[in-house]
Design a protein around this motif. Structure first.
Motif, PDB file in Angstrom:
ATOM      1  N   ALA A 239      23.404  -0.471  88.772  1.00 58.74           N
ATOM      2  CA  ALA A 239      22.168   0.283  88.547  1.00 58.74           C
ATOM      3  C   ALA A 239      22.368   1.757  88.887  1.00 58.74           C
ATOM      4  N   ASP A 240      23.040   2.018  90.006  1.00 56.38           N
ATOM      5  CA  ASP A 240      23.278   3.404  90.441  1.00 56.38           C
ATOM      6  C   ASP A 240      24.212   4.132  89.483  1.00 56.38           C
ATOM      7  N   LYS A 241      25.247   3.426  89.010  1.00 56.40           N
ATOM      8  CA  LYS A 241      26.206   4.046  88.091  1.00 56.40           C
ATOM      9  C   LYS A 241      25.518   4.438  86.783  1.00 56.40           C
ATOM     10  N   LEU A 242      24.649   3.566  86.304  1.00 55.99           N
ATOM     11  CA  LEU A 242      23.922   3.867  85.070  1.00 55.99           C
ATOM     12  C   LEU A 242      22.979   5.060  85.278  1.00 55.99           C
ATOM     13  N   ARG A 243      22.268   5.064  86.399  1.00 55.56           N
ATOM     14  CA  ARG A 243      21.381   6.189  86.682  1.00 55.56           C
ATOM     15  C   ARG A 243      22.145   7.496  86.755  1.00 55.56           C
ATOM     16  N   GLY A 244      23.335   7.428  87.353  1.00 57.97           N
ATOM     17  CA  GLY A 244      24.164   8.620  87.462  1.00 57.97           C
ATOM     18  C   GLY A 244      24.586   9.183  86.122  1.00 57.97           C
ATOM     19  N   LYS A 245      24.603   8.336  85.104  1.00 53.93           N
ATOM     20  CA  LYS A 245      24.940   8.766  83.743  1.00 53.93           C
ATOM     21  C   LYS A 245      23.693   9.059  82.912  1.00 53.93           C
ATOM     22  N   GLY A 246      22.527   8.987  83.570  1.00 57.33           N
ATOM     23  CA  GLY A 246      21.285   9.184  82.829  1.00 57.33           C
ATOM     24  C   GLY A 246      20.926   7.998  81.967  1.00 57.33           C
ATOM     25  N   MET A 247      21.446   6.820  82.338  1.00 58.16           N
ATOM     26  CA  MET A 247      21.202   5.597  81.572  1.00 58.16           C
ATOM     27  C   MET A 247      20.277   4.658  82.348  1.00 58.16           C
ATOM     28  N   LYS A 248      19.862   3.589  81.700  1.00 58.44           N
ATOM     29  CA  LYS A 248      18.860   2.692  82.264  1.00 58.44           C
ATOM     30  C   LYS A 248      19.372   1.255  82.332  1.00 58.44           C
ATOM     31  N   LEU A 249      18.869   0.517  83.327  1.00 54.22           N
ATOM     32  CA  LEU A 249      19.209  -0.897  83.475  1.00 54.22           C
ATOM     33  C   LEU A 249      17.973  -1.738  83.194  1.00 54.22           C
ATOM     34  N   ILE A 250      18.120  -2.687  82.280  1.00 49.50           N
ATOM     35  CA  ILE A 250      17.071  -3.645  81.954  1.00 49.50           C
ATOM     36  C   ILE A 250      17.520  -5.010  82.472  1.00 49.50           C
ATOM     37  N   MET A 251      16.626  -5.672  83.219  1.00 48.85           N
ATOM     38  CA  MET A 251      16.976  -6.973  83.783  1.00 48.85           C
ATOM     39  C   MET A 251      16.420  -8.092  82.912  1.00 48.85           C
ATOM     40  N   ASP A 252      17.250  -9.065  82.632  1.00 52.99           N
ATOM     41  CA  ASP A 252      16.858 -10.255  81.882  1.00 52.99           C
ATOM     42  C   ASP A 252      16.301 -11.263  82.887  1.00 52.99           C
ATOM     43  N   GLN A 253      14.996 -11.485  82.873  1.00 55.02           N
ATOM     44  CA  GLN A 253      14.361 -12.391  83.829  1.00 55.02           C
ATOM     45  C   GLN A 253      13.897 -13.666  83.132  1.00 55.02           C
ATOM     46  N   VAL A 254      13.852 -14.755  83.902  1.00 51.56           N
ATOM     47  CA  VAL A 254      13.503 -16.065  83.347  1.00 51.56           C
ATOM     48  C   VAL A 254      12.345 -16.652  84.148  1.00 51.56           C
ATOM     49  N   ALA A 255      11.151 -16.569  83.600  1.00 55.05           N
ATOM     50  CA  ALA A 255       9.964 -17.110  84.265  1.00 55.05           C
ATOM     51  C   ALA A 255       9.547 -18.456  83.695  1.00 55.05           C
ATOM     52  N   ASN A 256      10.136 -18.859  82.590  1.00 53.71           N
ATOM     53  CA  ASN A 256       9.734 -20.087  81.912  1.00 53.71           C
ATOM     54  C   ASN A 256      10.347 -21.335  82.538  1.00 53.71           C
ATOM     55  N   HIS A 257      11.563 -21.236  83.005  1.00 52.40           N
ATOM     56  CA  HIS A 257      12.269 -22.409  83.500  1.00 52.40           C
ATOM     57  C   HIS A 257      13.311 -22.007  84.536  1.00 52.40           C
ATOM     58  N   CYS A 258      13.835 -22.983  85.252  1.00 57.89           N
ATOM     59  CA  CYS A 258      14.959 -22.766  86.172  1.00 57.89           C
ATOM     60  C   CYS A 258      16.057 -23.756  85.792  1.00 57.89           C
ATOM     61  N   GLY A 259      17.134 -23.764  86.559  1.00 53.01           N
ATOM     62  CA  GLY A 259      18.175 -24.763  86.371  1.00 53.01           C
ATOM     63  C   GLY A 259      17.839 -26.022  87.148  1.00 53.01           C
ATOM     64  N   LEU A 260      18.269 -27.168  86.641  1.00 53.12           N
ATOM     65  CA  LEU A 260      17.961 -28.445  87.296  1.00 53.12           C
ATOM     66  C   LEU A 260      18.525 -28.514  88.714  1.00 53.12           C
ATOM     67  N   GLU A 261      19.581 -27.757  89.002  1.00 59.71           N
ATOM     68  CA  GLU A 261      20.175 -27.755  90.336  1.00 59.71           C
ATOM     69  C   GLU A 261      19.551 -26.694  91.249  1.00 59.71           C
ATOM     70  N   HIS A 262      18.418 -26.130  90.830  1.00 63.16           N
ATOM     71  CA  HIS A 262      17.715 -25.199  91.718  1.00 63.16           C
ATOM     72  C   HIS A 262      17.383 -25.919  93.018  1.00 63.16           C
ATOM     73  N   TRP A 263      17.452 -25.205  94.139  1.00 65.17           N
ATOM     74  CA  TRP A 263      17.265 -25.846  95.443  1.00 65.17           C
ATOM     75  C   TRP A 263      15.912 -26.535  95.583  1.00 65.17           C
ATOM     76  N   TRP A 264      14.853 -26.004  94.947  1.00 68.52           N
ATOM     77  CA  TRP A 264      13.553 -26.652  95.143  1.00 68.52           C
ATOM     78  C   TRP A 264      13.415 -27.953  94.368  1.00 68.52           C
ATOM     79  N   MET A 265      14.326 -28.221  93.407  1.00 71.03           N
ATOM     80  CA  MET A 265      14.273 -29.490  92.695  1.00 71.03           C
ATOM     81  C   MET A 265      14.753 -30.652  93.567  1.00 71.03           C
ATOM     82  N   LYS A 266      15.349 -30.344  94.715  1.00 74.25           N
ATOM     83  CA  LYS A 266      15.769 -31.382  95.667  1.00 74.25           C
ATOM     84  C   LYS A 266      14.628 -31.773  96.597  1.00 74.25           C
TER      85      LYS A 266
END
Length: 376
Positions: A239-266
């Motif tokens: 993120a810092d390297k991109l900002r230093g170049k005047g560039m932007k970071l977009i995060m790919d987030q997942v609110a619809n589902h998780c992985g079956l091995e997520h800790w709360w599935m236990k």
């Protein structure tokens, strides 16, 4: 949780974080702390000076529901404590006064037998105000990267002994290839020279699945970078390297589902934490794609005023695949968890935007509050 103002959504549900103003510098408040921790308290930390002064903590610890939490820190108060179906969770509503100083403090959990456990929590000062965030717009050219397939700068993290998937084979499209965050960092100049102004990597959070999760969309911990991609510090360095170049970071987030091995599935906190949960629990010992109630993938039903409710429900509540539990965003604790996680990453990385995965599969319970909350 209080909600804020609207922000812009692009077609694949990009959230633009846009905003300017400087934060008021505050002295750090110092109190005696134990430097101890429970199994989990999430968000793992928070910040002062948000317009929304509320916070909900998910606490995970054996039999924690039989305890009473308390906080002695100026400006911070517990307003309500919620128990879950599982005795190993508490959800604590906290209010953070606008005059609260950054610092660390202990949350004390007193059990019925007099035993006490503590967890040291931190409130940090924001690095910049909401108005100083700059989002992306139609003038930006966005470079999409699947980190595992881009560049391998650190071969020492290609296989992590304690993770389930030990595959590493660049000739196999479903196995891991070894790309990492440092590989992206090393090529920021290259990406910039191509004319791109923003970078959108597919998710780099922990996907501790047995196979096929090189893409990053089967998250098993929403607050941890997958060590095969690097560290939290590497993510911040990108993120810092991109900002230093005047560039932007977009995060790919997942609110619809998780992985079956997520800790709360236990140890699922509520009986409606994920959609079709009873079907999963009834078939857990023989869980396959055949026992799964999958999505019908009729994505247009969320925009179609005349869509049959059964079709809309089949799209929104069915699991994307049997290895990706569909998160029930109608559960208010799940909804707040997801919203706060988005805010946490915006603040931690100084993001310029969010691409929300599988947006067309989600109930409206999350996208609308999330749009409002992004005003920070």
């Amino acid at each position: 949780m209080k909600l804020f103002r609207n922000i812009f959504l692009a077609l694949s549900f990009f959230v633009i974080i846009s905003c300017s103003n400087t934060e008021n510098k505050k002295n750090v408040s110092e109190v005696s702390i134990s430097n101890t921790s429970l199994e989990r308290v999430e968000p793992t930390n928070w910040w002062i000076d948000f317009k929304d002064t509320s916070l909900q903590l998910l606490v995970k610890e054996n039999n924690i529901a039989s305890s009473t939490p308390s906080i002695s820190y100026a400006g911070v108060s517990i307003t309500k404590v919620h128990k879950a179906k599982s005795p190993n969770y508490l959800f604590i509503d906290v209010e953070i006064d606008k005059n609260t100083k950054p610092g660390k403090f202990d949350i004390i959990f007193t059990f019925e037998d007099g035993v006490k456990k503590t967890h040291t929590y931190e409130l940090k000062a924001r690095q910049k105000s909401a108005d100083d965030y700059v989002g992306f717009n139609s003038a930006d050219a966005i470079y999409l990267i699947t980190p595992d397939r881009f560049a391998n700068a650190d071969e020492t993290n290609d296989q992590i002994p304690n993770l389930k998937d030990q595959s590493l084979d660049r000739t196999d499209g479903y196995k891991r290839h070894g790309g990492d965050l440092q590989g992206i960092i090393n090529h920021v100049d290259y990406i910039s020279d191509l004319g791109f102004t923003a970078v959108w990597p597919t998710p780099v959070l922990l996907n501790d699945m047995p196979q096929g999760s090189y893409h990053g969309y089967a998250i098993t911990d929403y607050y941890q970078v997958d060590p095969r991609f690097g560290t939290m510090e590497d993510y911040k360095k990108l993120a810092d390297k991109l900002r230093g170049k005047g560039m932007k970071l977009i995060m790919d987030q997942v609110a619809n589902h998780c992985g079956l091995e997520h800790w709360w599935m236990k140890d699922i906190p509520f009986e409606d934490w994920v959609n079709n949960q009873k079907n999963y629990e009834d078939n857990i010992d023989n869980w396959t794609y055949k026992t799964n109630i999958g999505s019908n993938h009729r994505r247009t039903t969320n925009q179609d005023l005349y869509a049959a409710e059964t079709d809309r429900k089949g799209n929104n509540e069915g699991w994307f695949v049997s290895g990706m539990p569909d998160l029930n965003q109608r559960n208010p604790f799940m909804a707040i968890y997801i919203i706060q996680n988005s805010l946490w990453w915006i603040e931690y990385l100084g993001l310029s935007g969010i691409r929300m995965d599988t947006y067309s599969y989600q109930q409206e319970m999350i996208p609308t509050p999330l749009k409002h909350a992004m005003h920070l």
